[in-house]
Design an enzyme around this catalytic site. Structure first.
Site, short mmCIF file in Angstrom:
data_model
loop_
_atom_site.label_atom_id
_atom_site.label_comp_id
_atom_site.label_asym_id
_atom_site.label_seq_id
_atom_site.Cartn_x
_atom_site.Cartn_y
_atom_site.Cartn_z
CG ASP A 12 -2.44 1.15 0.66
OD1 ASP A 12 -2.10 0.93 -0.47
OD2 ASP A 12 -2.33 1.86 2.07
CG HIS A 29 -0.63 2.30 -9.45
ND1 HIS A 29 -0.79 1.88 -7.68
CD2 HIS A 29 -1.24 3.46 -9.53
CE1 HIS A 29 -1.57 2.25 -7.69
NE2 HIS A 29 -2.67 2.93 -8.46
CG LEU A 122 8.99 -17.00 -4.38
CD1 LEU A 122 8.87 -17.25 -3.01
CD2 LEU A 122 9.24 -16.02 -5.00
C1 IPE Z 1 -5.14 -2.56 -0.06
O1 IPE Z 1 -5.10 -1.25 -0.36
C2 IPE Z 1 -5.60 -3.12 -1.82
C3 IPE Z 1 -3.91 -3.34 -1.94
C4 IPE Z 1 -3.13 -3.44 -1.34
C5 IPE Z 1 -4.35 -4.21 -3.10
P1 IPE Z 1 -6.27 0.06 -0.14
O2 IPE Z 1 -5.16 1.25 -0.76
O3 IPE Z 1 -6.86 -0.36 -1.15
O4 IPE Z 1 -6.71 -0.22 0.92
P2 IPE Z 1 -7.93 0.85 1.68
O5 IPE Z 1 -9.20 1.27 0.61
O6 IPE Z 1 -7.04 2.19 1.89
O7 IPE Z 1 -8.46 0.01 2.86
C1 IPE Z 2 -1.88 0.28 -3.04
O1 IPE Z 2 -1.50 1.60 -2.95
C2 IPE Z 2 -1.65 -0.37 -4.47
C3 IPE Z 2 -3.37 -0.47 -5.25
C4 IPE Z 2 -4.40 -0.94 -4.23
C5 IPE Z 2 -3.10 -0.85 -6.37
P1 IPE Z 2 -2.64 2.57 -3.07
O2 IPE Z 2 -3.26 3.34 -4.45
O3 IPE Z 2 -3.98 2.38 -2.21
O4 IPE Z 2 -1.75 3.52 -3.00
P2 IPE Z 2 -2.08 4.81 -1.43
O5 IPE Z 2 -2.92 4.33 -0.65
O6 IPE Z 2 -3.78 5.41 -2.43
O7 IPE Z 2 -0.77 6.02 -1.11
MG MG Z 3 -4.23 2.10 -0.37
#
Ligand code: IPE
Ligand code: IPE
Ligand code: MG
Length: 224
Positions: A12, A29, A122
């Site tokens: 995240d 990303h 792995l």
């Molecule tokens: C969790 O992250 C999902 C992934 C890392 C793929 P999110 O950014 O979607 O989670 P929330 O919405 O903040 O809980």
């Molecule tokens: C996690 O990073 C990756 C996905 C959910 C695809 P985020 O896109 O949730 O990044 P933040 O949390 O908004 O910074």
């Molecule tokens: Mg996020």
């Protein structure tokens, strides 16, 4: 020393990183992919057999279409570029979550799984359109349909992680302390590490620190 077979990661913080440094969530990303490669290398180095990466949740469909398309394009290009290399490194790729993407992406995912299915060094479980609640509901429905008794052993048969041990370590980067519908059943006894760093800033040293810390933890599993 604790045995370490399976690490699961909620990757995240990409969006925030992208906005902070490049004024674009999508740039975050892209940067996050470099971290994925570093972490795969370090996982192999530490002889860990299973790595589960949360890449897209069932709730992430609520994001703007543009971001979703960017993410899946990124994934498609990554697989096209790297699947040979992953295969050479004896990595097995498995998708967990429901593969209901474009037929082009579904085919690529199936092909990548098939190509790497015999590899033993792995196993990477890539969680895509994955949600733990959906997974559990499916499992309970199967038990009901087959009139099987409801117990842990039977339930596990219908989880997407049925063939592998539960995570020993769960890491969430991005300075947020929640599970966001990830492996709710499987992390019942995992050691959980919440990392302040955003995913693109997380590196092999941070990862190794967690592994070392994990080794020194007394895991009780209810005993004393
Ligand atoms: C969790 O992250 C999902 C992934 C890392 C793929 P999110 O950014 O979607 O989670 P929330 O919405 O903040 O809980
Ligand atoms: C996690 O990073 C990756 C996905 C959910 C695809 P985020 O896109 O949730 O990044 P933040 O949390 O908004 O910074
Ligand atoms: Mg996020």
């Amino acid at each position: 020393m604790n045995p370490l077979k399976h690490v699961a990661i909620i990757m995240d913080g990409n969006g925030r990183w992208g906005l902070k440094y490049k004024n674009s969530r999508n740039a975050g990303h892209r940067a996050g992919l470099n971290t994925v490669e570093k972490i795969i290398k370090e996982t192999i180095k530490n002889n860990i057999k299973f790595l589960t990466l949360y890449a897209f949740s069932t709730e992430n469909w609520k994001r703007p279409k543009k971001e979703i398309n960017f993410l899946f394009n990124l994934l498609e290009n990554f697989l096209k570029d790297k699947i040979e290399e992953l295969n050479k490194q004896k990595i097995k790729l498995k998708i967990i979550g429901k593969k209901n993407f474009s037929s082009k992406l579904n085919n690529l995912l199936n092909l990548s799984e098939k190509k790497t299915s015999k590899n033993k060094r792995l196993q990477i479980n890539l969680a895509l359109n994955y949600g733990s609640k959906t997974e559990l509901i499916f499992a309970f429905k199967e038990l009901a349909k087959n009139k099987e008794s409801i117990n842990e052993k039977n339930l596990k048969k219908y989880l997407q992680t049925k063939d592998i041990p539960d995570p020993d370590i769960l890491i969430r980067t991005g300075n947020t302390k929640r599970l966001s519908n990830f492996l709710l059943w499987q992390v019942a006894y995992s050691e959980i590490f919440f990392e302040k760093k955003l995913w693109p800033d997380f590196n092999e040293k941070d990862y190794y620190k967690i592994i070392k810390k994990y080794m020194s933890i007394k895991r009780n599993f209810g005993k004393i």
